[in-house]
Design an enzyme around this catalytic site. Structure first.
Site, PDB file in Angstrom:
ATOM      1  N   LYS A 190       0.818  -1.410  -0.119  1.00  0.00           N
ATOM      2  CA  LYS A 190       0.234  -0.159   0.072  1.00  0.00           C
ATOM      3  C   LYS A 190       0.646   1.212  -0.105  1.00  0.00           C
ATOM      4  CE  LYS A 190      -1.629   2.716   3.309  1.00  0.00           C
ATOM      5  NZ  LYS A 190      -1.692   3.766   2.371  1.00  0.00           N
ATOM      6  N   GLU A 395       9.859  14.986  16.374  1.00  0.00           N
ATOM      7  CA  GLU A 395      10.404  15.461  14.517  1.00  0.00           C
ATOM      8  C   GLU A 395       8.998  16.020  13.823  1.00  0.00           C
ATOM      9  OE1 GLU A 395       8.716  11.592  12.436  1.00  0.00           O
ATOM     10  OE2 GLU A 395      10.927  11.137  11.341  1.00  0.00           O
TER      11      GLU A 395
HETATM   12  P1  NAD Z   1       1.955   8.276   7.975  1.00  0.00           P
HETATM   13  O1  NAD Z   1       2.384   6.736   9.403  1.00  0.00           O
HETATM   14  O2  NAD Z   1       0.772   8.649   8.505  1.00  0.00           O
HETATM   15  O3  NAD Z   1       1.876   6.941   7.232  1.00  0.00           O
HETATM   16  C1  NAD Z   1       2.694   6.300   6.984  1.00  0.00           C
HETATM   17  C2  NAD Z   1       1.396   4.519   5.739  1.00  0.00           C
HETATM   18  O4  NAD Z   1       0.516   4.783   6.733  1.00  0.00           O
HETATM   19  C3  NAD Z   1       1.378   5.890   4.404  1.00  0.00           C
HETATM   20  O5  NAD Z   1       0.575   4.466   3.480  1.00  0.00           O
HETATM   21  C4  NAD Z   1       0.110   5.835   5.648  1.00  0.00           C
HETATM   22  O6  NAD Z   1      -1.801   6.042   4.338  1.00  0.00           O
HETATM   23  C5  NAD Z   1      -0.567   3.936   6.287  1.00  0.00           C
HETATM   24  N1  NAD Z   1      -1.076   5.081   7.126  1.00  0.00           N
HETATM   25  C6  NAD Z   1      -2.049   5.577   7.749  1.00  0.00           C
HETATM   26  N2  NAD Z   1      -2.554   5.155   9.020  1.00  0.00           N
HETATM   27  C7  NAD Z   1      -2.600   4.334   9.007  1.00  0.00           C
HETATM   28  C8  NAD Z   1      -3.171   3.516   9.612  1.00  0.00           C
HETATM   29  N3  NAD Z   1      -4.075   3.853  10.797  1.00  0.00           N
HETATM   30  N4  NAD Z   1      -3.503   1.677   9.926  1.00  0.00           N
HETATM   31  C9  NAD Z   1      -2.440   1.492   8.632  1.00  0.00           C
HETATM   32  N5  NAD Z   1      -1.702   2.560   7.656  1.00  0.00           N
HETATM   33  C10 NAD Z   1      -1.117   3.535   7.804  1.00  0.00           C
HETATM   34  O7  NAD Z   1       3.746   8.428   7.578  1.00  0.00           O
HETATM   35  P2  NAD Z   1       3.880   9.728   7.315  1.00  0.00           P
HETATM   36  O8  NAD Z   1       3.590  10.791   7.395  1.00  0.00           O
HETATM   37  O9  NAD Z   1       3.489   8.662   5.593  1.00  0.00           O
HETATM   38  O10 NAD Z   1       5.356   9.809   7.665  1.00  0.00           O
HETATM   39  C11 NAD Z   1       6.091   9.930   7.545  1.00  0.00           C
HETATM   40  C12 NAD Z   1       6.732   9.102   8.839  1.00  0.00           C
HETATM   41  O11 NAD Z   1       7.545   8.100   8.130  1.00  0.00           O
HETATM   42  C13 NAD Z   1       7.714   9.391   9.383  1.00  0.00           C
HETATM   43  O12 NAD Z   1       7.435   9.790  10.761  1.00  0.00           O
HETATM   44  C14 NAD Z   1       9.187   9.329   9.325  1.00  0.00           C
HETATM   45  O13 NAD Z   1       9.814   9.591  10.179  1.00  0.00           O
HETATM   46  C15 NAD Z   1       8.595   7.891   8.864  1.00  0.00           C
HETATM   47  N6  NAD Z   1       9.147   7.012   7.448  1.00  0.00           N
HETATM   48  C16 NAD Z   1      10.621   5.854   8.272  1.00  0.00           C
HETATM   49  C17 NAD Z   1      11.298   5.192   7.787  1.00  0.00           C
HETATM   50  C18 NAD Z   1      12.495   4.572   8.852  1.00  0.00           C
HETATM   51  O14 NAD Z   1      13.094   4.063   7.849  1.00  0.00           O
HETATM   52  N7  NAD Z   1      12.112   4.533   9.552  1.00  0.00           N
HETATM   53  C19 NAD Z   1      11.499   5.930   6.755  1.00  0.00           C
HETATM   54  C20 NAD Z   1      10.823   6.664   6.156  1.00  0.00           C
HETATM   55  C21 NAD Z   1       9.437   7.628   7.220  1.00  0.00           C
END
Ligand code: NAD
Length: 486
Positions: A190, A395
């Site tokens: 996804k 963050e």
């Molecule tokens: P997010 O958690 O809002 O979303 C990430 C993904 O999860 C998206 O595809 C979103 O649609 C989905 N999602 C949202 N709510 C969900 C739920 N309740 N259940 C399942 N899926 C859900 O994060 P974001 O704002 O898209 O991304 C930024 C975050 O990702 C930051 O905190 C960043 O640090 C983290 N990140 C971590 C890594 C790593 O390798 N550790 C790499 C890239 C980004």
């Protein structure tokens, strides 16, 4: 005789926009299930928008429960056949995908930039080549899986659900899919709601590579679609990259269900500059650490720890360097800092920066002309930051660096570890022994020495504490996709 001072010459860059006329984008993308693009059962489509212009690029189907059930069914049916292929044959498919990513690299880079707002220079030189490199790397592992886990017997997990964020859309898809497929699993990916396009182009690449149908499914949608995938029966594992809050929700939802889980979450990584560092080199590393991809980087060096004796020099040089960053059109090959990925993310950055000012930290933002449309945030530095300030703790996920100081090595370590996160860190010093000593005392998954944001498919990446668990990359990245005999 008086000599007129010579008029200074302004050396500026001419615009260098990358062409978009070679793109083969469709107006509408369906869901990718069973090797084909299909209509969503409930007919739901959503636009995906260019954050630099706010223009709609394409309509993308969002998956509903019926689509998810169908994807799980075809993945389940495909998995034993995929796992039963000779290992080398599976490797060949991954190799083909890697080659096709290389062949379509220019197109993928432009689409990544259009859909996500990151500078073309980065999508072209980092995201797409690294995505191909991940598939190449795991193509090589497909017939050597046992040797990645101390020569034990291994078996695939089965059907895996994978959820990725918007900051490195194709690269995160590659980090997830390549090891999963190499290990004989089938996968349902996804992508994030704001950046689904390169994952859908990857679906086309799977078709071109003649990947057996059902091995990869791509189900775009928002957080609710992700939450439904996590809760759907019939999956053997969830691999998630995203925010810590959502990671926590997923862990709660999966508790007691016997579904494997890996979480790659957020960070507030320390970039530590000692007084014996090569300061000019460190300043370049600080810039790369926090302004790369507008700071939308989980391991961004957002907490800059500078030894007190050099703080004035580093801050002055950093501020001067920030003033030379080119902010603007992400498609321009000279752009350093592109658009913020979405209106929501811009709001979050603005809110945290306002909190930083309100709490008493001193804000400096680069004065630059920002385009009228789209989402933008000027590169920003906070000084006079106290460890308890929100800008030192939370963050921000934007182009904002918070400067803290330290006097001794022990204090640097203590401050660096004073975080609920533990994803990455940087150490800038001339002394090798000091770098190793500090690195081994840091609770961070990745520690860079005299460099920052350096990624390689052969190296493991992952977090401690609230940055998650599980590793991606290298042989360590195989384990989360295998059952390993004791
Ligand atoms: P997010 O958690 O809002 O979303 C990430 C993904 O999860 C998206 O595809 C979103 O649609 C989905 N999602 C949202 N709510 C969900 C739920 N309740 N259940 C399942 N899926 C859900 O994060 P974001 O704002 O898209 O991304 C930024 C975050 O990702 C930051 O905190 C960043 O640090 C983290 N990140 C971590 C890594 C790593 O390798 N550790 C790499 C890239 C980004």
């Amino acid at each position: 005789m008086t000599v007129e001072p010579r008029a200074s010459i302004v050396w500026d860059y001419a615009p260098a926009p990358e062409a978009t006329d070679h793109l083969r984008l469709r107006d509408r993308y369906g869901l990718f299930i069973g090797g084909d693009f299909v209509e969503p059962a409930d007919g739901r489509y959503a636009p995906t928008v260019n954050p630099a212009t706010e223009e709609v690029i394409a309509e993308v189907a969002w998956a509903g429960p019926a689509d998810m059930g169908r994807a799980i069914e075809v993945s389940r049916a495909a998995q034993p056949r995929w796992a039963a292929l000779p290992d080398r044959e599976r490797g060949k498919f991954l190799f083909r995908i890697a080659r096709l990513i290389q062949e379509r690299a220019r197109e993928l880079a432009v689409v990544e930039t259009l859909d996500g707002g990151k500078p073309l220079r980065e999508s072209r030189d980092v995201d797409i080549p690294l995505a191909a490199a991940h598939f190449f790397h795991y193509a090589g592992w497909a017939d050597k899986l046992r040797f990645g886990v101390n020569a034990r017997e291994v078996a695939p997990l089965g059907v895996v659900g994978q959820i990725v964020p918007w900051n490195f859309p194709l690269l995160m898809a590659a980090w997830k899919l390549a090891p999963a497929l190499a290990c004989g699993n089938t996968a349902i990916l996804k992508p994030a709601e704001t950046t689904p396009l390169t994952a859908l182009l990857l679906a086309e690449i799977c078709q071109e590579a003649e990947l057996p149908e059902g091995v990869v499914s791509i189900l775009p949608g928002d957080g609710a679609v992700g939450a439904a995938l996590v809760r759907a029966p019939g999956l053997d594992k969830i691999a998630f990259t995203g925010s810590t809050a959502v990671g926590r929700d997923i862990q709660t939802a999966l508790a007691g269900r016997g579904v494997e889980l890996t979480l790659e979450l957020g960070g507030k990584s320390a970039n530590i500059v000692f007084e014996d560092a090569a300061i000019d080199q460190a300043v370049e590393g600080i810039v790369n650490g926090i302004f790369f991809n507008q700071g939308h980087v989980c391991c961004a060096g957002s907490r800059l720890l500078i030894q007190e004796s050099v703080v004035d020099e580093v801050v002055a040089k950093l501020w001067a360097r920030m003033g030379r960053l080119r902010v603007g059109d992400p498609l321009d090959k000279n752009t350093d800092v592109g658009a913020i990925n979405s209106a929501e993310q811009l709001e979050r950055i603005s809110e945290l920066v306002a909190a930083g000012e309100a709490e008493g930290a001193v804000r400096r933002s680069v004065q630059c002309e920002l385009p009228e449309r789209g989402y933008w945030f000027a590169p920003t530095m906070f000084t006079e930051v106290a460890p308890a300030h929100r800008v030192a703790v939370e963050e921000i996920f934007g182009p904002v660096v918070s400067v803290l100081t330290f006097r001794t090595q022990a204090e640097a370590i203590e401050k660096a570890n004073n975080s609920k996160y533990g994803l990455a860190a940087g150490i800038w010093t001339d002394k090798g022994a000091k770098a190793f000593e500090v690195a081994s005392a840091l609770r961070a998954g990745v520690v860079w020495q005299n460099t920052y944001n350096h990624f390689d498919p052969t190296a493991a990446f992952g977090g401690y504490k609230e940055s998650g668990f599980g590793r991606e990359g290298g042989p360590a990245g195989l384990r989360p996709y295998l059952r390993v005999a004791r």
